[in-house]
Design a protein around this motif. Structure first.
Motif, PDB file in Angstrom:
ATOM      1  N   UNK A  83      -4.092   0.762  31.764  1.00 22.12           N
ATOM      2  CA  UNK A  83      -4.706  -0.352  32.463  1.00 22.12           C
ATOM      3  C   UNK A  83      -4.673  -0.074  33.958  1.00 22.12           C
ATOM      4  N   UNK A  84      -5.741  -0.332  34.610  1.00 21.49           N
ATOM      5  CA  UNK A  84      -5.787  -0.113  36.042  1.00 21.49           C
ATOM      6  C   UNK A  84      -5.862  -1.394  36.851  1.00 21.49           C
ATOM      7  N   UNK A  85      -6.418  -2.443  36.279  1.00 24.92           N
ATOM      8  CA  UNK A  85      -6.564  -3.686  37.021  1.00 24.92           C
ATOM      9  C   UNK A  85      -6.061  -4.822  36.139  1.00 24.92           C
ATOM     10  N   UNK A  86      -5.149  -5.601  36.693  1.00 29.38           N
ATOM     11  CA  UNK A  86      -4.685  -6.795  36.008  1.00 29.38           C
ATOM     12  C   UNK A  86      -4.765  -7.931  37.017  1.00 29.38           C
ATOM     13  N   UNK A  87      -5.117  -9.103  36.537  1.00 25.72           N
ATOM     14  CA  UNK A  87      -5.230 -10.246  37.428  1.00 25.72           C
ATOM     15  C   UNK A  87      -4.337 -11.356  36.885  1.00 25.72           C
TER      16      UNK A  87
ATOM     17  N   UNK B  54     -15.821  -5.013  39.194  1.00 22.58           N
ATOM     18  CA  UNK B  54     -16.326  -6.046  40.115  1.00 22.58           C
ATOM     19  C   UNK B  54     -15.376  -7.226  40.293  1.00 22.58           C
ATOM     20  N   UNK B  55     -14.098  -7.001  40.097  1.00 22.60           N
ATOM     21  CA  UNK B  55     -13.153  -8.109  40.145  1.00 22.60           C
ATOM     22  C   UNK B  55     -13.041  -8.703  41.551  1.00 22.60           C
ATOM     23  N   UNK B  56     -13.101  -7.863  42.574  1.00 22.71           N
ATOM     24  CA  UNK B  56     -13.005  -8.390  43.944  1.00 22.71           C
ATOM     25  C   UNK B  56     -14.229  -9.244  44.257  1.00 22.71           C
ATOM     26  N   UNK B  57     -15.392  -8.757  43.892  1.00 22.75           N
ATOM     27  CA  UNK B  57     -16.631  -9.506  44.132  1.00 22.75           C
ATOM     28  C   UNK B  57     -16.622 -10.832  43.368  1.00 22.75           C
ATOM     29  N   UNK B  58     -16.154 -10.815  42.130  1.00 19.42           N
ATOM     30  CA  UNK B  58     -16.087 -12.040  41.325  1.00 19.42           C
ATOM     31  C   UNK B  58     -15.129 -13.039  41.972  1.00 19.42           C
ATOM     32  N   UNK B  59     -13.961 -12.560  42.393  1.00 17.73           N
ATOM     33  CA  UNK B  59     -12.990 -13.454  43.041  1.00 17.73           C
ATOM     34  C   UNK B  59     -13.573 -14.050  44.317  1.00 17.73           C
ATOM     35  N   UNK B  60     -14.261 -13.226  45.090  1.00 22.09           N
ATOM     36  CA  UNK B  60     -14.863 -13.720  46.326  1.00 22.09           C
ATOM     37  C   UNK B  60     -15.891 -14.808  46.028  1.00 22.09           C
ATOM     38  N   UNK B  61     -16.765 -14.563  45.041  1.00 26.61           N
ATOM     39  CA  UNK B  61     -17.777 -15.556  44.693  1.00 26.61           C
ATOM     40  C   UNK B  61     -17.167 -16.862  44.210  1.00 26.61           C
ATOM     41  N   UNK B  62     -16.040 -16.765  43.530  1.00 27.71           N
ATOM     42  CA  UNK B  62     -15.377 -17.949  42.991  1.00 27.71           C
ATOM     43  C   UNK B  62     -14.426 -18.591  43.997  1.00 27.71           C
TER      44      UNK B  62
END
Length: 106
Positions: A1-5, A33-41
């Motif tokens: 796993x590389x990205x966990x939120x 695209x997790x950073x972009x998704x977080x920013x949009x939300x």
């Protein structure tokens, strides 16, 4: 796993699909695209040093420049960021421990 939120309490919210283990953390975050998704939300991203340069929406520790020390204020900021991230880091460590358990009932 590389990205966990995880949320600020350490509750796991999302795990990325698998990528090769050598994939850098920022590359994995950008791929999914997790950073972009977080920013949009409107969800702030608090990250470790691996995310330095990931963009203005990502808060990372202040880097010490060569031959210079961090100011007291910068050290305080880094400690506060570390404290805010601690529950998340613990949840990720627990997840990785579970991934290494032998098969069978828990």
């Amino acid at each position: 796993m590389n990205v966990q939120v995880a949320d600020p309490t350490g509750k796991l919210l999302w795990i990325s699909p698998a990528l090769p283990g050598r994939t850098h953390d920022v590359t994995a975050a950008r791929t999914h695209r997790i950073i972009r998704i977080c920013e949009r939300q409107g969800v702030p991203v608090l990250a470790d040093r691996a995310y330095i340069g990931a963009g203005p929406w990502v808060t990372t520790p202040i880097r010490r420049l060569p031959n210079r020390n961090l100011t007291t204020t910068q050290q305080t900021i880094n400690r506060a960021l570390s404290a805010a991230r601690a529950p998340v880091e613990r949840s990720i460590a627990r997840l990785k421990d579970l991934a290494n358990l032998p098969p069978g009932p828990l």
